[in-house]
Design a protein around this motif. Structure first.
Motif, PDB file in Angstrom:
ATOM      1  N   ASN A 108      -8.052  11.301  -3.509  1.00 34.24           N
ATOM      2  CA  ASN A 108      -8.059  12.551  -2.746  1.00 34.24           C
ATOM      3  C   ASN A 108      -8.993  13.624  -3.326  1.00 34.24           C
ATOM      4  OD1 ASN A 108      -6.418  11.464  -0.804  1.00 34.24           O
ATOM      5  ND2 ASN A 108      -4.512  12.309  -1.629  1.00 34.24           N
ATOM      6  N   PRO A 109      -8.966  13.871  -4.647  1.00 34.76           N
ATOM      7  CA  PRO A 109      -9.893  14.881  -5.183  1.00 34.76           C
ATOM      8  C   PRO A 109     -11.361  14.472  -5.003  1.00 34.76           C
ATOM      9  CG  PRO A 109      -8.162  14.372  -6.769  1.00 34.76           C
ATOM     10  CD  PRO A 109      -8.046  13.359  -5.677  1.00 34.76           C
ATOM     11  N   GLN A 110     -11.613  13.158  -4.984  1.00 31.17           N
ATOM     12  CA  GLN A 110     -13.003  12.718  -4.756  1.00 31.17           C
ATOM     13  C   GLN A 110     -13.437  13.042  -3.333  1.00 31.17           C
ATOM     14  OE1 GLN A 110     -13.866   8.614  -6.017  1.00 31.17           O
ATOM     15  NE2 GLN A 110     -12.098   8.695  -7.378  1.00 31.17           N
ATOM     16  N   MET A 111     -12.479  12.958  -2.385  1.00 29.20           N
ATOM     17  CA  MET A 111     -12.823  13.325  -1.003  1.00 29.20           C
ATOM     18  C   MET A 111     -13.074  14.825  -0.910  1.00 29.20           C
ATOM     19  SD  MET A 111     -10.538  10.741   1.346  1.00 29.20           S
ATOM     20  CE  MET A 111     -11.007  11.638   2.776  1.00 29.20           C
ATOM     21  N   ILE A 112     -12.273  15.606  -1.638  1.00 22.78           N
ATOM     22  CA  ILE A 112     -12.507  17.060  -1.679  1.00 22.78           C
ATOM     23  C   ILE A 112     -13.915  17.346  -2.223  1.00 22.78           C
ATOM     24  CG2 ILE A 112     -11.869  19.191  -2.904  1.00 22.78           C
ATOM     25  CD1 ILE A 112     -10.007  18.672  -0.643  1.00 22.78           C
ATOM     26  N   SER A 117     -19.339  19.153  -1.362  1.00 24.62           N
ATOM     27  CA  SER A 117     -20.788  18.964  -1.541  1.00 24.62           C
ATOM     28  C   SER A 117     -21.504  18.978  -0.190  1.00 24.62           C
ATOM     29  CB  SER A 117     -21.080  17.692  -2.323  1.00 24.62           C
ATOM     30  OG  SER A 117     -20.820  16.580  -1.503  1.00 24.62           O
ATOM     31  N   LEU A 118     -20.720  18.815   0.890  1.00 28.96           N
ATOM     32  CA  LEU A 118     -21.304  18.963   2.229  1.00 28.96           C
ATOM     33  C   LEU A 118     -21.297  20.432   2.664  1.00 28.96           C
ATOM     34  CD1 LEU A 118     -19.528  15.906   3.907  1.00 28.96           C
ATOM     35  CD2 LEU A 118     -21.999  16.124   3.503  1.00 28.96           C
ATOM     36  N   GLY A 119     -20.807  21.291   1.762  1.00 25.14           N
ATOM     37  CA  GLY A 119     -20.825  22.726   2.053  1.00 25.14           C
ATOM     38  C   GLY A 119     -19.537  23.255   2.655  1.00 25.14           C
ATOM     39  N   LEU A 120     -18.495  22.424   2.715  1.00 22.16           N
ATOM     40  CA  LEU A 120     -17.241  22.877   3.329  1.00 22.16           C
ATOM     41  C   LEU A 120     -16.328  23.473   2.249  1.00 22.16           C
ATOM     42  CD1 LEU A 120     -16.584  19.822   5.686  1.00 22.16           C
ATOM     43  CD2 LEU A 120     -17.984  21.849   6.076  1.00 22.16           C
ATOM     44  N   GLN A 121     -15.774  24.632   2.546  1.00 26.58           N
ATOM     45  CA  GLN A 121     -14.920  25.323   1.580  1.00 26.58           C
ATOM     46  C   GLN A 121     -13.484  24.817   1.707  1.00 26.58           C
ATOM     47  OE1 GLN A 121     -16.280  27.666  -0.618  1.00 26.58           O
ATOM     48  NE2 GLN A 121     -18.153  26.846   0.296  1.00 26.58           N
ATOM     49  N   VAL A 122     -13.175  23.746   1.009  1.00 29.67           N
ATOM     50  CA  VAL A 122     -11.812  23.199   1.058  1.00 29.67           C
ATOM     51  C   VAL A 122     -11.354  22.897  -0.364  1.00 29.67           C
ATOM     52  CG1 VAL A 122     -11.936  22.196   3.384  1.00 29.67           C
ATOM     53  CG2 VAL A 122     -12.780  20.889   1.441  1.00 29.67           C
ATOM     54  N   THR A 123     -10.047  23.016  -0.585  1.00 31.18           N
ATOM     55  CA  THR A 123      -9.519  22.713  -1.921  1.00 31.18           C
ATOM     56  C   THR A 123      -8.372  21.720  -1.803  1.00 31.18           C
ATOM     57  OG1 THR A 123      -7.811  24.430  -1.866  1.00 31.18           O
ATOM     58  CG2 THR A 123     -10.002  25.082  -2.690  1.00 31.18           C
ATOM     59  N   MET A 124      -8.110  21.039  -2.901  1.00 33.74           N
ATOM     60  CA  MET A 124      -6.999  20.085  -2.954  1.00 33.74           C
ATOM     61  C   MET A 124      -5.677  20.811  -2.698  1.00 33.74           C
ATOM     62  SD  MET A 124      -6.839  16.866  -3.172  1.00 33.74           S
ATOM     63  CE  MET A 124      -5.269  16.416  -2.472  1.00 33.74           C
ATOM     64  N   GLU A 125      -5.571  22.049  -3.204  1.00 39.75           N
ATOM     65  CA  GLU A 125      -4.323  22.817  -3.016  1.00 39.75           C
ATOM     66  C   GLU A 125      -4.057  23.040  -1.529  1.00 39.75           C
ATOM     67  OE1 GLU A 125      -6.731  23.673  -5.293  1.00 39.75           O
ATOM     68  OE2 GLU A 125      -5.505  22.797  -6.902  1.00 39.75           O
ATOM     69  N   GLU A 126      -5.114  23.301  -0.781  1.00 40.86           N
ATOM     70  CA  GLU A 126      -4.936  23.539   0.658  1.00 40.86           C
ATOM     71  C   GLU A 126      -4.450  22.269   1.363  1.00 40.86           C
ATOM     72  OE1 GLU A 126      -8.225  26.935   1.755  1.00 40.86           O
ATOM     73  OE2 GLU A 126      -8.959  24.936   1.250  1.00 40.86           O
ATOM     74  N   VAL A 127      -5.000  21.129   0.973  1.00 41.98           N
ATOM     75  CA  VAL A 127      -4.566  19.871   1.603  1.00 41.98           C
ATOM     76  C   VAL A 127      -3.109  19.598   1.236  1.00 41.98           C
ATOM     77  CG1 VAL A 127      -5.007  17.405   1.843  1.00 41.98           C
ATOM     78  CG2 VAL A 127      -6.902  18.952   1.440  1.00 41.98           C
ATOM     79  N   GLU A 128      -2.771  19.825  -0.026  1.00 46.23           N
ATOM     80  CA  GLU A 128      -1.390  19.583  -0.468  1.00 46.23           C
ATOM     81  C   GLU A 128      -0.405  20.493   0.262  1.00 46.23           C
ATOM     82  OE1 GLU A 128      -1.898  19.995  -4.668  1.00 46.23           O
ATOM     83  OE2 GLU A 128      -2.499  17.893  -4.894  1.00 46.23           O
ATOM     84  N   ALA A 129      -0.831  21.736   0.514  1.00 48.28           N
ATOM     85  CA  ALA A 129       0.057  22.675   1.216  1.00 48.28           C
ATOM     86  C   ALA A 129       0.329  22.168   2.634  1.00 48.28           C
ATOM     87  CB  ALA A 129      -0.563  24.064   1.246  1.00 48.28           C
ATOM     88  N   ILE A 130      -0.686  21.597   3.264  1.00 47.79           N
ATOM     89  CA  ILE A 130      -0.498  21.052   4.624  1.00 47.79           C
ATOM     90  C   ILE A 130       0.404  19.829   4.572  1.00 47.79           C
ATOM     91  CG2 ILE A 130      -1.694  19.761   6.439  1.00 47.79           C
ATOM     92  CD1 ILE A 130      -3.764  21.828   6.525  1.00 47.79           C
ATOM     93  N   ALA A 131       0.198  18.972   3.566  1.00 48.45           N
ATOM     94  CA  ALA A 131       0.993  17.743   3.480  1.00 48.45           C
ATOM     95  C   ALA A 131       2.459  18.082   3.239  1.00 48.45           C
ATOM     96  CB  ALA A 131       0.454  16.847   2.372  1.00 48.45           C
ATOM     97  N   GLY A 132       2.707  18.870   2.233  1.00 48.43           N
ATOM     98  CA  GLY A 132       4.072  19.357   1.995  1.00 48.43           C
ATOM     99  C   GLY A 132       5.078  18.296   1.582  1.00 48.43           C
ATOM    100  N   GLY A 133       4.694  17.013   1.589  1.00 47.81           N
ATOM    101  CA  GLY A 133       5.679  15.969   1.278  1.00 47.81           C
ATOM    102  C   GLY A 133       5.223  15.098   0.136  1.00 47.81           C
ATOM    103  N   ASP A 134       5.618  13.846   0.203  1.00 43.24           N
ATOM    104  CA  ASP A 134       5.386  12.943  -0.912  1.00 43.24           C
ATOM    105  C   ASP A 134       3.972  12.371  -0.904  1.00 43.24           C
ATOM    106  OD1 ASP A 134       6.312  11.520  -3.158  1.00 43.24           O
ATOM    107  OD2 ASP A 134       6.500   9.713  -1.933  1.00 43.24           O
ATOM    108  N   ILE A 135       3.440  12.169   0.280  1.00 43.28           N
ATOM    109  CA  ILE A 135       2.180  11.445   0.431  1.00 43.28           C
ATOM    110  C   ILE A 135       1.110  12.376   0.995  1.00 43.28           C
ATOM    111  CG2 ILE A 135       1.096   9.714   1.938  1.00 43.28           C
ATOM    112  CD1 ILE A 135       2.501   8.520  -0.448  1.00 43.28           C
ATOM    113  N   VAL A 136      -0.047  12.429   0.337  1.00 47.00           N
ATOM    114  CA  VAL A 136      -1.163  13.206   0.866  1.00 47.00           C
ATOM    115  C   VAL A 136      -2.216  12.226   1.369  1.00 47.00           C
ATOM    116  CG1 VAL A 136      -2.928  14.937   0.368  1.00 47.00           C
ATOM    117  CG2 VAL A 136      -0.718  15.035  -0.814  1.00 47.00           C
ATOM    118  N   GLY A 137      -2.484  12.282   2.659  1.00 48.19           N
ATOM    119  CA  GLY A 137      -3.388  11.298   3.247  1.00 48.19           C
ATOM    120  C   GLY A 137      -4.472  11.948   4.084  1.00 48.19           C
ATOM    121  N   ARG A 138      -5.347  11.104   4.578  1.00 50.73           N
ATOM    122  CA  ARG A 138      -6.471  11.611   5.360  1.00 50.73           C
ATOM    123  C   ARG A 138      -6.050  12.435   6.577  1.00 50.73           C
ATOM    124  NH1 ARG A 138     -10.133   6.757   6.627  1.00 50.73           N
ATOM    125  NH2 ARG A 138      -8.383   5.498   5.921  1.00 50.73           N
ATOM    126  N   PRO A 139      -4.909  12.104   7.237  1.00 52.50           N
ATOM    127  CA  PRO A 139      -4.519  12.966   8.367  1.00 52.50           C
ATOM    128  C   PRO A 139      -4.302  14.427   7.943  1.00 52.50           C
ATOM    129  CG  PRO A 139      -3.344  10.880   8.468  1.00 52.50           C
ATOM    130  CD  PRO A 139      -4.067  10.896   7.144  1.00 52.50           C
TER     131      PRO A 139
END
Ligand code: AMP
Ligand code: FE
Ligand code: FE
Ligand code: ZN
Length: 298
Positions: A108-112, A117-139
């Motif tokens: 997951n951090p490699q995808m971040i 590097s494509l210029g998108l302002q995203v962080t692992m913390e933001e993805v984790e906040a959306i996931a909110g559960g046990d598994i953090v995935g591409r959705p």
């Protein structure tokens, strides 16, 4: 929902433990309100939602089958093995699922990094906040890209960035299909091949035939014949292949709540009616397996 109360089931339901949007107890209450008799909780690579769901089911009088959906490697892509009646306390299951989570935590951090590097302002913390559960995935990555207005919908997030071959894709280590089947068996569960429609081979019934017979020889017991996006023709084909291979038929919608708003619990896109008898057959097989296991230990 236009169904007869207490006749129908859904053996493929995701919760917030993976990439669904209803908490386990909420998913159970929702299924109960819709008149379903039984559901299986089948989160991706985790059983964290199962205990809460089983308890909620007990309180409401809805049968909840413990399950899991394991992603395994297949011809460069992946396929999914469902496991029904797994023992969620099984040590081998816990250790293997922990391992799969480690593979995600590496990827997951490699995808971040790639997205940034494509210029998108995203962080692992933001993805984790959306996931909110046990598994953090591409959705969850896809949901973040939509939330940030980078893409108009999740499919575009996959098509432009996240799908295999797209610029933010990073391959994740997975089990092989036989290992996935063996893991479910080792956890006392019944392995079933999920949504055959999404197999790369689905163009050829013969390739599916040989996959089914290979996996059956190591313990596969069923095929997900009823599925939200199977056409009537596909359903017939998969029913025939299951029968030919001596596999049980199972069925579920792949309900994800608001993450797949077009799929309703129990009925999919509106037409599914999955009969309770499939649960009876699963239970019969499960009893047989437990009996055989007990005898082999004696
Ligand atoms: P992960 O296990 O984190 O790699 O995420 C896999 C999930 O992403 C799958 O179960 C699908 O729900 C979704 N997914 C993967 N590829 C695609 C795609 N090309 N289009 C839409 N969704 C996809
Ligand atoms: Fe999912
Ligand atoms: Fe799946
Ligand atoms: Zn699923």
């Amino acid at each position: 929902m236009d169904i007869v109360r207490d006749q129908f089931i859904d053996l493929h339901v995701h919760t917030t433990a993976s990439d669904g949007t209803l908490k386990p107890a909420e998913a159970v209450a929702y299924a109960h309100n819709k008149g379903l008799k039984a559901i299986a909780i089948t989160d991706h690579d985790t059983v964290q939602g199962v205990a809460e769901a089983v308890q909620a089911g007990g309180e409401l009088g809805l049968e909840v089958i413990p399950g899991v959906e394991i992603s395994v490697d297949h011809s460069g892509g992946e396929l999914h093995i469902l496991g029904y009646f797994v023992d969620i306390h099984s040590l081998v299951l816990r250790e293997s699922l922990d391992k799969l989570r480690e593979y995600r935590d590496l990827r997951n951090p490699q995808m971040i990094d790639k997205l940034r590097s494509l210029g998108l302002q995203v962080t692992m913390e933001e993805v984790e906040a959306i996931a909110g559960g046990d598994i953090v995935g591409r959705p969850h990555f896809a949901a973040l890209l939509v939330e940030k207005g980078i893409v108009p919908n999740k499919q575009q997030a996959f098509d432009r960035f996240l799908a295999q071959g797209r610029p933010a894709y990073v391959k994740k280590e997975k089990l092989t299909p036989p290992e996935g089947v063996e893991l479910v068996v080792a956890a006392g569960g019944i392995p079933v091949l999920a949504h055959p429609k999404y197999l790369r081979e689905n163009s050829s019934p013969d390739t599916l035939r040989s996959l089914l017979s290979e996996l059956k020889s190591i313990g596969l017991k069923g095929l997900e014949v009823y599925y939200s996006t199977h056409s009537p023709e596909e359903e017939n084909l998969y029913r025939m292949l299951a029968k030919e291979a001596g596999l049980l038929i199972t069925g579920g919608t792949d309900f994800h709540g608001a993450n797949k708003p077009e799929i309703e619990i129990g009925i999919g896109q509106g037409n599914l009616r999955i009969p309770y008898i499939l649960v009876e057959r699963l239970k019969n097989i499960h009893r047989g397996c437990s009996y055989a296991a007990a005898n082999s230990k004696a």
